[in-house]
Design an enzyme around this catalytic site. Sequence first.
Site, PDB file in Angstrom:
ATOM      1  CE  LYS A  54     -19.227 -71.693 -15.291  1.00  0.00           C
ATOM      2  NZ  LYS A  54     -18.146 -71.849 -14.326  1.00  0.00           N
ATOM      3  CD  GLN A  98     -17.139 -73.514 -11.196  1.00  0.00           C
ATOM      4  OE1 GLN A  98     -17.372 -73.362 -12.396  1.00  0.00           O
ATOM      5  NE2 GLN A  98     -17.637 -72.704 -10.276  1.00  0.00           N
ATOM      6  CG  ASP A 121     -13.815 -67.240 -14.680  1.00  0.00           C
ATOM      7  OD1 ASP A 121     -14.944 -66.821 -14.975  1.00  0.00           O
ATOM      8  OD2 ASP A 121     -13.620 -68.236 -13.950  1.00  0.00           O
TER       9      ASP A 121
END
Length: 294
Positions: A54, A98, A121
Amino acid sequence: MTATIIDGKAFAATVRGKVAEHVARLKADHGITPGLAVVLVGEDPASQVYVRSKGKMTVEVGMNSYEHKLPAETSEADLLALIEQLNTDPAVHGILVQLPLPGHLNEDLVINSIDPAKDVDGFHISNVGLLATGQKAMVPCTPLGCLMMLRHHHGSLSGLEAVVIGRSNIVGKPMAQLLLRDSCTVTIAHSRTKNIEEVVKRADIVVAAVGRPEMVTGDWIKPGATVIDVGINRVEGRNGLLGDCHFDSCVEVAGAITPVPGGVGPMTIACLLANTLTACSRANGLAEPEGLTA
Ligand code: NAP
């Protein structure tokens, strides 16, 4: 019939290219550089690999990448304090924590402490509600990637029969919401669905997000249907990754299909970058990048 293979790797590269063009324009015209902060707690090897890639792709499209690696024993209070600091940092437009988090941390509490406008997200309860009510939201990356590929392949999705297999909060449910928003007739199948093969066989669009290797076989698929395989499964004794669909039998019946690997997977990070750009544009009162949001 042999299905068209939907090349997610190439599609993702195109999306990242469009993001990079927008970022260059933001910098040149407004002096703004989008910034993505990724928070990793602990040393889960798969998460470390994912976070590294990422970070690399964030920099490649010209954005600023901020990585915060915290030890596994980090307290909830310390993690919440970091998120609060990122929430108020004007250089940070997107925040991603995460998952999974170590067991002593409450994931819902942590995710819901992110500023919804920076929740790239799309897991914050406000974004879930906004998506469900058809309002402007941050949309979860994996379903957004599936939607982009479906729109590209079909043009309009209106009136198509879609079956989403899986009802998780990160894939199945938001996928169903997005398909509904594009006027599909949507069914969500799950582990208790009766005669699942018959349900799936009705579908013009099948999205499999189950986590069971090669569960969906060609005899479940309506001839000509589009099959989007979200599954990523590692199986001992088999090389590489397996999807939730049995590729060799599905490809003979479907009209189009995403392979694993090289289908949905690469689209997820591309959509994370697209979401960060969207968040940055919204934060600065600028027009949203066309074709990169739901
Ligand atoms: P999850 O939270 O474990 O959810 C799996 C869903 O599948 C559940 O709703 C479950 O039903 C359903 N299911 C399980 N067994 C079933 C069966 N025999 N028949 C029908 N439905 C069944 O998984 P997830 O997080 O959504 O992920 C799904 C898959 O996508 C995994 O392989 C994951 O690795 C992959 N994934 C890929 C990406 C990507 O970037 N490509 C991103 C996220 C996830 P119940 O609710 O009834 O238990």
